[in-house]
Design an enzyme around this catalytic site. Structure first.
Site, PDB file in Angstrom:
ATOM      1  N   GLU A  15       0.947  -1.229  -0.096  1.00  0.00           N
ATOM      2  CA  GLU A  15      -0.021  -0.017   0.472  1.00  0.00           C
ATOM      3  C   GLU A  15       0.932   1.161   0.387  1.00  0.00           C
ATOM      4  O   GLU A  15       2.096   1.304   0.952  1.00  0.00           O
ATOM      5  CB  GLU A  15      -0.731  -0.030   1.059  1.00  0.00           C
ATOM      6  N   CYS A  68      -5.535   5.114   5.494  1.00  0.00           N
ATOM      7  CA  CYS A  68      -5.212   3.970   4.326  1.00  0.00           C
ATOM      8  C   CYS A  68      -6.803   3.851   4.372  1.00  0.00           C
ATOM      9  O   CYS A  68      -7.166   3.079   4.981  1.00  0.00           O
ATOM     10  CB  CYS A  68      -4.469   3.239   5.684  1.00  0.00           C
ATOM     11  N   CYS A  71      -6.158  -1.108   5.835  1.00  0.00           N
ATOM     12  CA  CYS A  71      -6.394  -0.882   7.191  1.00  0.00           C
ATOM     13  C   CYS A  71      -7.271  -0.009   7.247  1.00  0.00           C
ATOM     14  O   CYS A  71      -6.984   1.007   9.302  1.00  0.00           O
ATOM     15  CB  CYS A  71      -4.314   0.274   7.855  1.00  0.00           C
ATOM     16  N   HIS A  75      -7.823   2.363  11.621  1.00  0.00           N
ATOM     17  CA  HIS A  75      -7.026   4.385  11.482  1.00  0.00           C
ATOM     18  C   HIS A  75      -8.829   4.829  12.521  1.00  0.00           C
ATOM     19  O   HIS A  75      -8.047   6.117  13.147  1.00  0.00           O
ATOM     20  CB  HIS A  75      -6.847   4.659  10.927  1.00  0.00           C
ATOM     21  N   ARG A 516      -0.733  -4.471  10.983  1.00  0.00           N
ATOM     22  CA  ARG A 516       0.634  -4.171  10.318  1.00  0.00           C
ATOM     23  C   ARG A 516       2.085  -3.935  11.894  1.00  0.00           C
ATOM     24  O   ARG A 516       2.678  -3.339  11.844  1.00  0.00           O
ATOM     25  CB  ARG A 516       0.762  -2.671   9.780  1.00  0.00           C
ATOM     26  N   SER A 541       3.581   1.230  10.081  1.00  0.00           N
ATOM     27  CA  SER A 541       4.561   0.942   8.902  1.00  0.00           C
ATOM     28  C   SER A 541       5.826   2.338   9.516  1.00  0.00           C
ATOM     29  O   SER A 541       6.646   1.929   8.897  1.00  0.00           O
ATOM     30  CB  SER A 541       4.091   1.067   7.482  1.00  0.00           C
ATOM     31  N   CYS A 585       2.734  -0.588   4.340  1.00  0.00           N
ATOM     32  CA  CYS A 585       1.818   0.357   4.250  1.00  0.00           C
ATOM     33  C   CYS A 585       2.041   1.844   4.670  1.00  0.00           C
ATOM     34  O   CYS A 585       2.548   1.851   5.407  1.00  0.00           O
ATOM     35  CB  CYS A 585       0.655  -0.191   5.675  1.00  0.00           C
ATOM     36  N   CYS A 588       0.313   4.758   5.324  1.00  0.00           N
ATOM     37  CA  CYS A 588      -0.094   5.221   6.788  1.00  0.00           C
ATOM     38  C   CYS A 588       0.770   5.434   7.065  1.00  0.00           C
ATOM     39  O   CYS A 588       1.274   6.569   7.868  1.00  0.00           O
ATOM     40  CB  CYS A 588      -0.634   3.387   7.448  1.00  0.00           C
TER      41      CYS A 588
END
Lengths: 613, 350
Positions: A15, A68, A71, A75, A516, A541, A585, A588
């Site tokens: 991502e 994201c 995800c 978030h 993650r 990330s 990711c 993020c």
């Protein structure tokens, strides 16, 4: 350092937007060895936190959710928890059960899709699959996935695999390989047999159909996926007064008889696929690529904020339907230092700092706690659109800031979760970790426990935590179902937002363990306008993909690539394997902007009570 | 009827599953090669045609487009985005043959560049992009906004700015589809104060002087059937009818409020006044909790989400207006922004 000769930009099957640069000492045969850390750089920024200033804190979840779309739940939920923490609102049991299920569904969905759609092609050679003998693939399938019956309820037979083969051949014959074009096919590092390759390609395709079924859990609770709806103070969904279908005449909500059945089915479908397909496939790949337990280690520092409040540990119920937990999370908050994998130390939020010495932000090079951080976008990198575009690790080179804990880089994510549970060894799920490691990793694969800190270990731990969560889903669903008539939302929430004297603190901290890894949001609400004064996120990330800090200590991605031996520096498959094992990711990881730089005051966090303050 | 599609009430009338729809033999045999029966295919087409309010005469055209021996090339590029649009599109994929044939979108097109899913990386990915964009006529799908200043550094990929990447990819495109609200209207990156100077695809096209057919497919993210439906329609029959914001009217003509089952209580009450109150459980209108449905053009309440499973109001939360331009900054009652602030006006759109 010499001019980088290993460059991957764009890094695909992740991502976001990531660039990797490294230098491999040539072996004279087109390959080489990476002796020194290269660099990991994100090259896209949006400035979500700056956009949040002055907004209604009730809205923040929708903004941060868009950090994201992969995800998508975590978030939003971290933001909701941060605001709840700031204003001192407790949520009901149902809200926590549903949140556990939504985060859990995200884990299972994400991890399975990561393995098949983002990572598998680093291990599976699609062109080799064309040489597979369908009958032999059917035998392999019966042995590797004996309970998986996608063939109209039967084991897949030779005809079934011939059909998959025909589709692949169709792409080749048309000269339209589409998503499979220009892969590193035929690379000497691919080791699976044609039949193993065909079996995994078949599961790659089937997992797409599976994935869209399991996200329906998010749709029932949140109205859509990606980006399901949430609300500060609980959940926006509620039990339908009408058990039948919704209609203009009878009204109702998605939580009717049919909706509950869809949730139950999603939960069952998750577990079945994980048990029958994902788990045995990971073991199959690991068996053939055991040497990858010797590559990709980080420095051995691991961090976890904690996730999945365990409903079995509910201590106290309040009259408004809210609850308190003791410090019981399926993934324990904690810290592991320097590969001392049995030493679980408590996590102290005040030891988190962010460092911008090598990131494109102005501000002090000294690390600062997120509550006092001040940063302004300040691109000083090379101009794009030039053939000589190159980043320089001695300068600023990324839109990601470097988070540190007690001044050290930390790895977060599935490997950290599994190590924390293994070290704690108290809950049933901790025992499940020990059993899984003993059965597969140290048992069947005969690998050392400390080798979990590796590329292969990350893949294994991601699978093992998926298995544990998929099992827990049924538990959470059962508890929710039994309590479904109870409260979904705390009715004091919106009034409390306008009563600053009732707020327990001036900065709220919300945390989640995302698929993650450790994810934290900090929010400061203005006591006069009730709007957001400041907002900061430190994201999973970011910990793993961040650049060097002021002391020149590299981030986990950068560290993990040292020692990699590349067969062909022009086809750096080995580098992709390790970078992908972290499940990058990057959308993020990049998000931080705080143009005003107003200090936030010290955050006080009691981890036993999360946002329940 | 395809059971996977929860078809909207309003569009069932014009299209029937027609056993006598004429498909030529080549089309039928290519369908069989894909493992799809004639009957199954007709039922799929009827579903799609119903969603798009198409006449029955369109079905053979859809069939021909869906089974063409050479698949139209689709190049999918991502800029300042969150990957939610692609996640949504992926939810329309299903590969099990048999009764589900929604996988046609993947059999129908050749997805030649898509960074989140493609096998190639780095040099090999860039090389592929050059190759696939050298043959004119592909459909260029774009998600994310793009920083208007090429040298800002806010978007760089493969050493090239967002502006350069888009300009080069647009050059030979036959059609550009801006997927999602960020690409269509600027979306989140463009929300006040737009820290990176982000612009929508149509704005960037105007400033670069790119004259190409453009379709906006807004939504944060868009409904997957809307994305695939627009592509399918274009391949079968060329440009769909668009409104002044380049949105296909077949999906964006009505507001989500128009077709919402809670609309009745908007007229007569009772309204839900807080989350989880008795009226919320009864399915009362969410207008007073800030629902932006009356001002939001999309098909959520008809097509619904994730194969007709639910949509925001059905799951108890008001519409946040995510398919509209500048929805992050909409000014509501008493001059306030916010998803929980009531709309300034009671109905219809602005």
């Amino acid at each position: 350092m010499a001019t980088p000769n290993v460059i991957i930009d764009p890094v695909t099957r992740i991502e976001g937007h990531l660039r990797i640069q490294a230098y491999a000492i040539p072996d004279g045969k087109g390959g080489g060895t990476i002796k020194d850390p290269g660099l990991s750089a994100s090259t896209m920024v949006r400035g979500v936190e700056q956009i949040l200033k002055g907004r209604d804190p009730r809205d923040a979840w929708a903004f941060t959710q868009r950090i994201c779309g992969v995800c998508t739940v975590v978030h939003g939920l971290t933001s909701v928890r941060a605001v709840e923490n700031a204003i001192g609102i407790k949520v009901s049991k149902n809200a926590d059960y549903i949140r556990n299920m939504m985060i859990g569904a995200q884990y299972v969905h994400d991890h399975v899709m990561h393995f098949y759609h983002l990572h598998a092609l680093d291990w599976v050679d699609v062109v080799s699959a064309l040489k597979a003998i369908p009958a032999n693939t059917a035998s392999l399938s019966a042995k590797n996935n004996p309970n998986y019956k996608p063939n109209n309820g039967k084991l897949p037979d030779a005809i079934y695999f011939q059909n998959v083969l025909d589709r692949l051949n169709g792409l080749v014959n048309r000269g339209q390989l589409g998503l499979f074009a220009n892969g590193y096919w035929g690379h000497s590092a691919y080791k699976l047999s044609p039949e193993e390759n065909l079996l995994l390609v078949s599961h790659y395709l089937e997992a797409l159909g599976w994935a869209r079924e399991v996200v329906k859990l998010h749709t029932i609770f949140g109205g859509k996926d990606p980006h399901p709806n949430l609300v500060v103070g609980g959940m926006p969904c509620t039990l339908s007064s009408n058990t039948g279908p919704v209609s203009e005449d009878k009204g109702g909500t998605s939580l009717n008889t049919a909706g509950l059945a869809i949730i139950k089915k999603s939960v069952d479908t998750m577990k079945t696929f994980v048990d029958q397909v994902y788990l045995p496939d990971v073991v199959l790949v690991a068996t053939k690529y055991k040497e990858w337990a010797d590559y990709g280690a980080t420095e051995g520092n691991f961090l976890c904020f904690g996730e999945f409040p365990d409903p079995a540990l509910v201590k106290k119920e309040f009259v408004d339907g809210a609850i308190d937990y003791p410090a019981g999370y399926v993934f324990p908050p904690g810290v592991i230092w320097a590969n001392n994998l049995n030493g679980l130390f408590p996590f102290d939020e005040s030891k988190v700092t962010e460092n911008v010495a090598h990131a494109w932000y102005s501000g002090s090079d000294a690390g600062a706690h997120p509550s006092v951080g001040s940063t302004v976008l300040n691109y000083t990198g090379p101009a794009p659109d030039s053939a000589s575009y190159m980043l320089d690790e001695s300068k600023r080179y990324s839109w990601i800031k470097s988070p540190r804990y007690n001044g050290q880089p930390m790895e977060v994510g599935p490997l950290a979760h599994i190590l924390m549970m293994h070290a704690r060894n108290t809950l049933d799920t901790d025992k499940q970790v020990r059993t899984g490691v003993a059965q597969y990793w140290t048992g069947a694969l005969k690998l050392g426990f400390d080798q979990l800190n590796s590329t292969l270990g990350r893949i294994f731990c991601r699978m093992l935590e998926t298995k544990i969560i998929a099992d827990q889903m049924a538990n959470w669903y059962q508890r929710y179902e039994a309590n479904k008539a109870g409260a979904y939302w705390n009715p004091n929430t919106f009034t409390r937002l306008t009563q600053p004297k009732s707020w327990p603190k001036s900065v709220g901290f919300g945390f989640t363990e995302a698929p993650r890894g450790a994810l934290g949001h900090w929010v400061k609400i203005n006591p006069t306008t009730y709007m957001i004064d400041n907002y900061q996120c430190i994201v999973a990330s970011q910990w793993n993909a961040g650049p060097r800090d002021a002391k020149g200590i590299e981030g986990p991605y950068e560290h993990a690539l040292v020692g990699h031996v590349l067969a062909d520096v022009k086809k750096p498959l080995e580098v992709l394997r390790t970078i992908h094992s972290f499940d990058p990711c990057i959308g993020c990881a990049v998000h931080i902007v705080d143009s005003e730089g107003q200090p936030l005051v010290q955050v006080e966090v009691n981890h036993s009570y999360r946002s329940l303050s | 009827m395809n059971k996977d599609l929860d078809l909207p009430e309003r569009s069932k009338a014009p299209v029937n599953l027609a056993e006598d729809t004429i498909l030529d033999e080549a089309t039928v045999s290519r369908l069989l090669e894909l493992g799809i029966s004639r009957r199954g295919f007709l039922s799929f087409c009827t579903g799609m045609a119903s969603l798009m309010v198409l006449p029955q005469a369109m079905i053979p055209k859809l069939a021909a487009a869906a089974t063409a021996p050479t698949k139209p090339s689709v190049v999918y590029m991502s800029f300042q985005e969150c990957t939610g649009c692609l996640e949504s599109l992926v939810n329309s994929f299903a590969f099990r043959g048999g009764t589900t044939i929604d996988n046609l979108i993947l059999n129908m097109i050749s997805l030649d560049y898509q960074e989140t899913l493609m096998a190639a990386a780095g040099y090999q990915a860039e090389d592929l992009l050059k190759t696939v964009t050298s043959k004119p006529g592909y459909v260029l799908v774009v998600d994310g906004s793009i920083p208007a200043k090429w040298d800002s550094g806010y978007f760089v990929s493969g050493g090239r700015s967002g502006v350069a990447r888009f300009r080069d990819a647009a050059k030979n495109a036959g059609l550009i589809i801006a997927v999602g609200t960020c690409a269509s209207f600027g979306g989140l990156p463009k929300a006040d104060p737009n820290p990176t100077g982000a612009v929508s695809i149509s704005e960037l096209m105007a400033s670069l002087g790119i004259r190409k057919p453009l379709i906006n497919v807004p939504g944060c993210p868009p409904i997957p059937e809307v994305i695939t439906g627009v592509i399918l329609y274009y391949l079968a029959s060329g440009m769909p009818s668009l409104d002044s914001l380049y949105r296909p009217t077949m999906f964006y003509e009505k507001t989500v409020h128009d077709e919402c089952y809670r609309e009745e209580s908007f007229e007569d009450g009772p309204f839900a006044l807080t989350f989880d109150d008795a009226n919320a459980r009864k399915g009362g209108c969410l207008f007073k909790l800030g629902c932006k449905g009356p001002a939001t053009h999309n098909a959520c309440s008809t097509i619904k989400w994730n194969q007709g499973t639910s949509f925001p109001m059905m799951s108890g939360h008001g519409c946040i207006g995510c398919a509209e331009p500048d929805f992050w900054d909409r000014i509501n009652l008493n001059g306030k922004k916010g998803f929980y602030v009531q709309l300034a006006h009671g109905g219809d759109d602005d």
